[in-house]
Design an enzyme around this catalytic site. Structure first.
Site, PDB file in Angstrom:
ATOM      1  N   THR D  23       0.816  -1.214   0.000  1.00 41.13           N
ATOM      2  CA  THR D  23       0.000   0.000   0.000  1.00 41.13           C
ATOM      3  C   THR D  23       0.850   1.264   0.000  1.00 41.13           C
ATOM      4  O   THR D  23       0.322   2.360  -0.109  1.00 41.13           O
ATOM      5  CB  THR D  23      -0.951   0.020   1.226  1.00 41.13           C
ATOM      6  OG1 THR D  23      -0.148  -0.079   2.403  1.00 41.13           O
ATOM      7  CG2 THR D  23      -1.925  -1.139   1.188  1.00 41.13           C
ATOM      8  N   GLY D  24       2.159   1.121   0.141  1.00 42.78           N
ATOM      9  CA  GLY D  24       3.039   2.296   0.094  1.00 42.78           C
ATOM     10  C   GLY D  24       3.191   2.794  -1.330  1.00 42.78           C
ATOM     11  O   GLY D  24       2.766   2.151  -2.292  1.00 42.78           O
ATOM     12  N   THR D 103      14.289  -2.638  -0.448  1.00 41.32           N
ATOM     13  CA  THR D 103      14.543  -1.524   0.472  1.00 41.32           C
ATOM     14  C   THR D 103      16.023  -1.164   0.572  1.00 41.32           C
ATOM     15  O   THR D 103      16.871  -2.030   0.736  1.00 41.32           O
ATOM     16  CB  THR D 103      14.005  -1.887   1.880  1.00 41.32           C
ATOM     17  OG1 THR D 103      12.666  -2.323   1.759  1.00 41.32           O
ATOM     18  CG2 THR D 103      14.112  -0.704   2.818  1.00 41.32           C
ATOM     19  N   GLU D 104      16.266   0.138   0.506  1.00 41.37           N
ATOM     20  CA  GLU D 104      17.610   0.687   0.601  1.00 41.37           C
ATOM     21  C   GLU D 104      17.815   1.210   2.018  1.00 41.37           C
ATOM     22  O   GLU D 104      16.870   1.614   2.673  1.00 41.37           O
ATOM     23  CB  GLU D 104      17.695   1.840  -0.408  1.00 41.37           C
ATOM     24  CG  GLU D 104      19.056   2.406  -0.642  1.00 41.37           C
ATOM     25  CD  GLU D 104      19.004   3.596  -1.595  1.00 41.37           C
ATOM     26  OE1 GLU D 104      18.029   3.695  -2.374  1.00 41.37           O
ATOM     27  OE2 GLU D 104      19.919   4.433  -1.541  1.00 41.37           O
ATOM     28  N   TYR D 164      20.485  -2.160 -15.686  1.00 45.21           N
ATOM     29  CA  TYR D 164      19.443  -1.882 -16.667  1.00 45.21           C
ATOM     30  C   TYR D 164      20.087  -1.498 -17.983  1.00 45.21           C
ATOM     31  O   TYR D 164      19.690  -1.934 -19.055  1.00 45.21           O
ATOM     32  CB  TYR D 164      18.533  -0.738 -16.211  1.00 45.21           C
ATOM     33  CG  TYR D 164      18.048  -0.823 -14.791  1.00 45.21           C
ATOM     34  CD1 TYR D 164      17.992  -2.044 -14.113  1.00 45.21           C
ATOM     35  CD2 TYR D 164      17.639   0.315 -14.103  1.00 45.21           C
ATOM     36  CE1 TYR D 164      17.552  -2.114 -12.812  1.00 45.21           C
ATOM     37  CE2 TYR D 164      17.194   0.256 -12.801  1.00 45.21           C
ATOM     38  CZ  TYR D 164      17.169  -0.960 -12.148  1.00 45.21           C
ATOM     39  OH  TYR D 164      16.740  -1.011 -10.865  1.00 45.21           O
ATOM     40  N   GLU D 214      31.708  -4.078  -8.943  1.00 44.94           N
ATOM     41  CA  GLU D 214      32.151  -2.713  -8.654  1.00 44.94           C
ATOM     42  C   GLU D 214      33.081  -2.742  -7.456  1.00 44.94           C
ATOM     43  O   GLU D 214      33.196  -3.761  -6.767  1.00 44.94           O
ATOM     44  CB  GLU D 214      30.953  -1.796  -8.415  1.00 44.94           C
ATOM     45  CG  GLU D 214      30.067  -2.201  -7.237  1.00 44.94           C
ATOM     46  CD  GLU D 214      28.826  -1.304  -7.093  1.00 44.94           C
ATOM     47  OE1 GLU D 214      28.188  -1.025  -8.112  1.00 44.94           O
ATOM     48  OE2 GLU D 214      28.519  -0.905  -5.975  1.00 44.94           O
ATOM     49  N   HIS D 251      26.104   5.316  -1.742  1.00 49.31           N
ATOM     50  CA  HIS D 251      25.536   4.538  -0.671  1.00 49.31           C
ATOM     51  C   HIS D 251      25.760   3.052  -0.867  1.00 49.31           C
ATOM     52  O   HIS D 251      25.523   2.247   0.020  1.00 49.31           O
ATOM     53  CB  HIS D 251      24.054   4.809  -0.594  1.00 49.31           C
ATOM     54  CG  HIS D 251      23.441   4.194   0.590  1.00 49.31           C
ATOM     55  ND1 HIS D 251      23.649   4.711   1.846  1.00 49.31           N
ATOM     56  CD2 HIS D 251      22.707   3.089   0.735  1.00 49.31           C
ATOM     57  CE1 HIS D 251      23.034   3.953   2.705  1.00 49.31           C
ATOM     58  NE2 HIS D 251      22.432   2.958   2.064  1.00 49.31           N
TER      59      HIS D 251
END
Lengths: 365, 295, 365, 295
Positions: D23-24, D103-104, D164, D214, D251
C-alpha cells in the site's frame, strides 16, 4: 523457583511493566494502614500456590473493614501453606482483563508467548473451554521476539500489548524464567495496561547467575535441596531412597502396585557418596509415618560400595530399628554386598523384589 | 559450519570421540570406562591443559585443535553446567556431528539456544543424559559397561538408572540391544523420543523399540502419533503413575501441570498410537520377548 | 560515520573499557592547562583520518612545552583536514601493545573479531608482513560472541583480553558499528588493559536509531547527504550526475577512458525528483573547476520526465552557461526529450556517447 | 520453519508473489509494473490494511495470512528500512522460499541477522537491490519492464541502473537473457556473486554469464575461484577504476580499504579465475556476442 507475587511485581516495575501501587505487610495493623493510605484497596495473601481467590485469600477492602480482613487472611492457610505476608494494593477496576504470559514449549524447544482476551481466569481452563481464544507465538531463542509477531498478537487481541510483551520477554530471558505470566493484564480507564497479578518461576538450574534469594527453610525439601538431592513428601509410610528420578518413580509405582504407599519421592542424584546416603536416610526417616525404607541404587556414576558405607554408618550412628531393604547393583556391587552383610539390612535382587519386600515389611504390625 | 551433518543412527567402533572436560573427575573416570568399553576416544579437551595426556589420550586446549589433530567426529561433554552451553557451541563450530551432553543442571535457556544453534548442524543428545551405547561397538556416555548385549531391540529413555535397570534386565533375559539411547530428563532435550523413533525405524539393525517415558512434558505424546506409521513394534513403559499432580519429581524437570503430562495421559496416547504398554520391569521383558518371537 | 577519538573513548568508558584519563581542548591554553594537571601527557590531534602520528599530530609533552606543542598541532592540517580539537591525555607508557578490533566480514556476512600481538602499527600492514600474527574470529550475529572464542584468542595472544573483547562486542552491536577498534590496546604496568587509541565507525544506515549527532557542515558532501544523495569531490573538471553508484562509476570510468577527468562522483539515488536534480546541479556546479556536466539517468524508480523538469528549471533559474550533456533512458523518456528540446542541453544516446561528448566539451577552450 | 526450501534458479510465470509494503507509494507503483510485466502477484501485505485491494490484488495484515490464503512462495519487500528486517523475518517464518528485498538503507547489523536466520531456509536477494527478472516469465523487483529479451545469457550485478543499461544494450543488440539478477550493492548481500554463478552453472537455460562488479568488498574475488570450475563462459565488467582509494562511492557501500577491493584487484582476480574482462558497455556486448557465437 516460584517468586511471590510482590517480588514478581517488583521485577515487573524494574522492567517497566506497570503494576498497581502497593506495599507488603506482615501484620494486620500495617496492612490496614497501607490500605488507608491507598483508598480503594485489595488485600492479597502472598503464598506460592494458585487458587488464592477461590480460597478467599484475595479481598477488596474499605477503610472500615481493612483491619478485620487482613486479620482473617493472615490467619488462613491455602493449600497447606500458611499466609505470612499480605500485598496491599490500590484497586484498579480494569475495563478489560487480558492474559499475557511466556513459558517454554518443551516440544518446540522454544519460549512461547501466550495471549488471550479471556484474562483473569485459569488459562488452562480457558484453553479447554475456548481453544480459539488462546494465541500462541513461538519465539526464536537466538533471534528473539519479532515486531511482526507482537503486532499480530495485538491485532488478534484487539489491544496493543506490544510494549508490555517486549518488556516481559526481556525479563523472561534476562532472569532465566520458565514462566512469566500476567493474569490478568488489566486495561484501565485511561487505556493504559497494568499487571494486576504476577506469576514468575525462575529456572532452578540458573540460580547460580540470578540474584534471587532462595528461601531459607528447615523443611526436609529444603534440606535435601541443600544436599543436592530432590525430596518430595507424600502421604504413605514407605520411605524411598533411589538414584535417578525415573528409577525413583518406577520404584514408587512398584510399591503402589504391591499395595504399599510411598512416604516420599527421593532422588539422590548421580555420584552420591557415603555421606549423601546417610543424609538421605536422615531426611527420609525424619518423617514419623515411615515404617520401612527402600534403598534402590543402580550404580554407574554412583558407586554401590560408597552407598553401602553410608547405610552402614548411618545404622551404626543412629541405632534406628526401621527395616531397610537395599537393592544395589552395578559399579562396586560385590564390595557393597560384603559391607552390608553384618548390618541387618535386607537385600533385594531387583527393583520389583525390593518393592515387594518393603511393602511386606511396612504391613507388619 | 557445514549444513546437514546428520548422524547415522549407529555409532560404531570407528567413531572418533572427543571428551570435553577430560581432566575433570567425572570426565576422567568416564573416559576410562568408555575406553574399557572399547570406545575410540581420540582426544580430550580442557582449556589450558593442552599437551597433557589422560589415560594415554592427548588433551587439547580447544575442540578445534582436537578435531584438526585427530579427525574426531563425535564429542561427549562433562564440563560444569555453567559452561556447558559454551562447550556445546564450541563442539558444533568445530564441525562435530554428534554431541552427547552428560552435564546435569544446564539452564533451560542455554539448552534452547544450543538446540536452535544446532538446527541443521550437529545432532545433540542430552543434556543431563546417560548417552548412547551400541553394544560391542561404541559407548558415548555413562551407561555402565557390563549391562549391554548386542541384539536387535532399540531402547530409548528419558531416565538414567531406570534405563540401566531395564537394559540389564533385557540382557539377563538374553534379549540384546541394537542401540540404547538415554535422551535425558531435562525439560528441553536435544534428541526427542520422536527423533529417536524415526532413527530406529530407519535402522536396519533394529527390529523392535522399547520406549521408557516418565511424567512431565508431552514428549511421549508428541511421539505417539508416529508409532502407527512405523513398521516396527514399540513397547512403552511409563513411570510416575503414583506421582501426585503439581509436584516436581526430582531434578528431571518432570513437572505435571494441569491434566497434560500425567503418566495416565501418556499411556493413553502411546496405546492409542499403537504401542504395547508394559506395567513394570518384568512386564517389559515379557512383552519384548513376545514381540520378538512374533516377528 | 566516523567518530572522533575522544567521542569513541567516551563510548569505551560507557561500556567499561578503560582509557587514559584526559580531556578535550580547542585552544592551546586550555590544552596546556589540562596537560599541567595530568603531569606526563600526550597531545593528540582530533581529525577523522589515519596517519596522525606520522604527520606529527601526536606528541608527548612536558609542562614546559605543552603550550607550544598544542599551538603547533592546532595549526596543522592532516590529509587536508584542519585540526580544530586536541585530546590531552595522561601518558600510559604501556609494557605491551596489542591490537583488538571488530569489523564486518562481508563475505561471511558476520562480524569478525581481529586480534594481534602486533598492536600500535597499521593492522593491514601487519597482516601483510606477518599474516600469522593476525587472529580472526567470526561471530554469529544471532548467538553472539562465545566464551570459548575469547578464551582461544586470549591464549593465542598470551594476554587475557576476555573482558575487553566482550565489552567491545556489546558496544559494536548495540551502537550499530561497522568498525570498533582499539589500537593499541596497552598492557600497563599493573597488568591491566587500557585503550590507548579508539576508532569507531557507525553504520550510516543505522543513524536513525543511534543518538550520535551528525556533524553539521556546509561542505558539498554534507549538503548532498542532507538531500539524500552521495557526493565525493575529485580533481577533474567534468561534473557528473548519475542515478545509481554503479552507473556513476561506469560513467566516470568512461570519461577517463575518453581522456577526461571527472570532477566528482554523484549518485542521486533511486526515485529522485525534479527538485533533487536541481539540487544536484547546484552542488556539482558549485565546484569552480567544472567545465562541463554529464547527467546520466537510467529511469526506473527515477522518472526521466521528472529529471528533465529539474534540469530545465535549474537552467532557467540559474542562467548557467556550462554545457550540459544529458542522457536519459527508461521510464518517461519520450516526455523528457520533449521537455529538454528548447533548453539547450545536449542529448546523448548512451553512456558511452554521453561520456564522449562531455569530454569533448570540457576540452574546448 | 522447514529445512531446505532452496529456490530453483528460475522463477516462472507460476511463481506466486507477495508484495510486502503493497500500500506504500513505491510498493504500489512497482506492483503495477510487475503486474504489467506478467508477474503473478497473488497478495499484498500491509499491517492494518487487511481486506483492502490494490490493483485488484487482495491485501492482508500478515504474510502468514497471505500465504495461507494464496499459497504464495515468493515475496518482494518495499517496507521502510527500519522495519525491513522484521518484514524479512516474517516472510521466512511464513514459509516463503525466495525473498527479494528492494529496500535501501537497511542497517548492516539487521542484514547480518537476517542472513544468519535464513541459513538453510529462505533464499534472500538484496537488500538494496533491483531483484530478479526472467524475461517473458516473471519479474520480482524493480527492473524496468521494457529492457528485457528472452535468451540464454545470465546476468548478475551489484548495481541497479548500470544493470538496466547493460541488459538493455544486450537486448538492443539482439542478445536475450535467461535470468537477470541484481544482488544489490549493500556491504552484506543475501545472494552473493558466488551463489549466483553456482545457480547459473546449474541452469539449463543459461549458456554464458555476464558478471557486473564494482569496487569495495571482495565479493568478486570470492567468486573468481569458482569460474574455472564452471563449464560456462563468464564475461566480467568491473566499474570504479577511476575511483580514488579510501573514498566512499555512494551509498552502495563501495568502500575501498587498503589494497583489497579495488577495481584493479577484482579485474585481476576475475581474469585469473578465467573470466573475460570487458572494458566498457560496448565491449560487454562485443564479448558476449563473440562468446555466444563460439558456443
Amino acid at each position: 523457583m516460584k517468586l511471590y507475587e510482590f517480588v514478581a511485581k517488583q521485577l515487573f516495575r524494574k522492567y517497566g511493566i506497570a503494576t498497581p501501587e502497593g506495599e507488603v505487610a506482615d501484620t494486620p495493623e500495617s496492612a490496614a494502614q497501607i490500605a488507608g493510605r491507598l483508598g480503594r484497596a485489595v488485600i492479597k495473601a502472598q503464598v506460592l500456590t494458585g487458587g488464592r481467590g477461590k480460597a478467599g485469600g484475595i479481598a477488596p477492602v474499605t477503610q472500615s473493614n481493612a483491619l478485620e480482613t487482613a486479620k482473617r487472611i493472615l490467619g488462613m492457610s491455602i493449600r497447606g501453606l500458611q499466609v505470612r505476608k499480605l500485598l496491599v494494593e490500590e484497586d484498579k477496576s480494569p475495563e478489560k482483563e487480558l492474559y499475557l504470559g511466556i513459558t517454554i514449549d518443551r516440544g518446540k524447544r522454544r519460549p512461547v508467548l501466550i495471549a488471550s482476551r479471556l484474562g483473569g481466569v485459569d488459562i488452562e481452563e480457558a484453553a479447554r473451554k475456548a481453544p480459539g481464544s488462546i494465541i500462541r507465538t513461538h519465539i526464536d531463542p537466538l533471534a528473539g521476539l519479532f515486531d511482526y509477531q507482537v503486532r499480530t498478537v495485538s491485532r488478534r487481541l484487539g489491544t496493543d500489548v506490544g510494549d508490555v510483551a517486549f518488556r516481559l520477554y526481556r525479563l523472561f530471558i534476562e532472569r532465566d524464567c520458565t514462566l512469566a505470566e500476567i493474569n490478568p493484564l488489566g486495561v484501565v480507564a485511561d487505556g493504559s495496561l497494568c499487571a494486576l497479578d504476577a506469576k514468575i518461576t525462575v529456572d532452578d538450574s540458573a540460580l547460580f547467575r540470578q540474584p534471587f534469594m532462595e528461601e531459607e527453610s528447615g523443611s526436609p525439601e529444603a534440606i535435601a535441596k541443600k544436599h543436592g538431592m530432590s525430596y518430595v513428601a507424600l502421604d504413605g509410610n514407605i520411605g524411598c531412597i533411589v538414584n535417578g528420578a525415573g528409577l525413583a518413580m518406577a520404584s514408587m509405582d512398584l510399591i503402589k502396585g504391591f499395595g504399599g504407599e510411598p512416604a516420599n519421592f527421593m532422588d539422590v542424584r548421580g555420584g552420591a557418596g557415603a555421606e549423601d546416603v546417610a543424609d538421605a536416610l536422615s531426611i527420609v526417616t525424619s518423617n514419623p509415618n515411615v515404617r520401612a525404607v527402600l534403598v534402590n541404587i543402580f550404580g554407574g556414576i554412583t558407586r554401590c560400595d560408597e552407598i553401602a558405607v553410608g547405610i552402614r554408618d548411618f545404622r551404626r550412628r543412629m541405632d534406628i530399628r526401621l527395616p531397610v531393604v537395599v537393592r544395589l547393583t552395578g559399579t562396586g556391587e560385590a564390595e557393597a554386598r560384603r559391607l552390608l552383610l553384618s548390618t541387618g539390612v535386607i537385600a533385594a535382587d531387583s527393583s520389583e523384589d525390593g518393592a515387594r519386600q518393603v511393602v511386606a515389611l511396612a504391613h507388619q504390625p | 559450519m557445514a549444513q546437514g551433518r546428520w548422524w547415522l543412527l549407529l555409532i560404531s567402533r570407528d567413531t572418533r570421540v572427543i571428551v570435553q572436560g577430560m581432566t575433570g573427575k567425572a570426565g576422567s573416570f568416564q573416559a576410562r570406562q568408555m575406553l574399557e568399553f572399547g570406545t575410540n576416544i581420540v582426544a580430550g579437551v580442557s582449556p589450558g591443559r593442552g599437551g597433557e595426556e589422560v589415560h594415554g589420550v592427548p588433551v587439547f586446549d580447544s575442540v578445534e585443535e582436537g578435531v584438526a589433530e585427530t579427525g574426531a567426529d563425535a564429542s561427549v561433554i562433562f564440563v560444569p553446567a555453567r559452561s556447558a552451553a559454551d562447550a556445546l557451541f564450541e563442539a558444533d563450530d568445530a564441525g562435530i556431528g554428534l554431541v552427547v551432553c552428560i552435564t546435569e543442571g544446564v539452564p533451560v535457556k542455554d539448552t534452547m539456544r544450543v538446540c536452535r544453534y544446532f538446527e541443521g548442524r550437529a545432532r545433540l543428545i542430552g543434556p543431563n543424559c546417560p548417552g548412547i551405547t551400541v553394544p560391542g561397538e561404541c559407548k558415548i556416555g555413562i551407561m555402565p559397561n557390563g549391562i549391554h548385549l548386542p541384539g536387535r531391540v532399540g531402547v530409548v529413555s528419558r531416565s538414567g538408572t531406570l534405563t540401566y535397570e531395564l537394559v540389564e534386565l533385557l540382557t539377563r533375559n538374553g534379549i540384546g540391544q541394537s542401540t540404547s539411547i538415554g535422551i535425558g530428563g531435562d525439560p528441553v532435550p536435544g534428541m526427542s523420543f520422536l527423533d529417536a523413533l524415526s532413527l530406529f525405524e530407519k535402522d536396519e539393525k533394529t527390529d523392535a523399540v522399547l520406549l521408557v517415558g516418565e511424567i512431565g512434558g508431552t514428549s511421549e505424546e508428541d511421539a505417539a502419533g508416529f508409532i502407527h506409521k512405523m513398521s516396527k513394534p514399540v513397547i512403552a513403559y511409563v513411570v510416575g503413575i503414583t506421582a501426585p499432580p503439581e509436584k516436581t519429581m526430582g531434578h528431571a524437570g518432570a513437572i505435571i501441570s494441569g491434566r497434560s503430562g500425567t503418566a495416565q495421559d501418556k499411556i493413553y496416547a502411546l496405546e492409542k498410537g499403537g504401542a504395547m504398554i508394559a506395567s513394570g520391569p518384568g512386564d517389559v521383558v515379557e512383552k519384548v520377548k513376545r514381540t520378538l518371537a512374533k516377528n
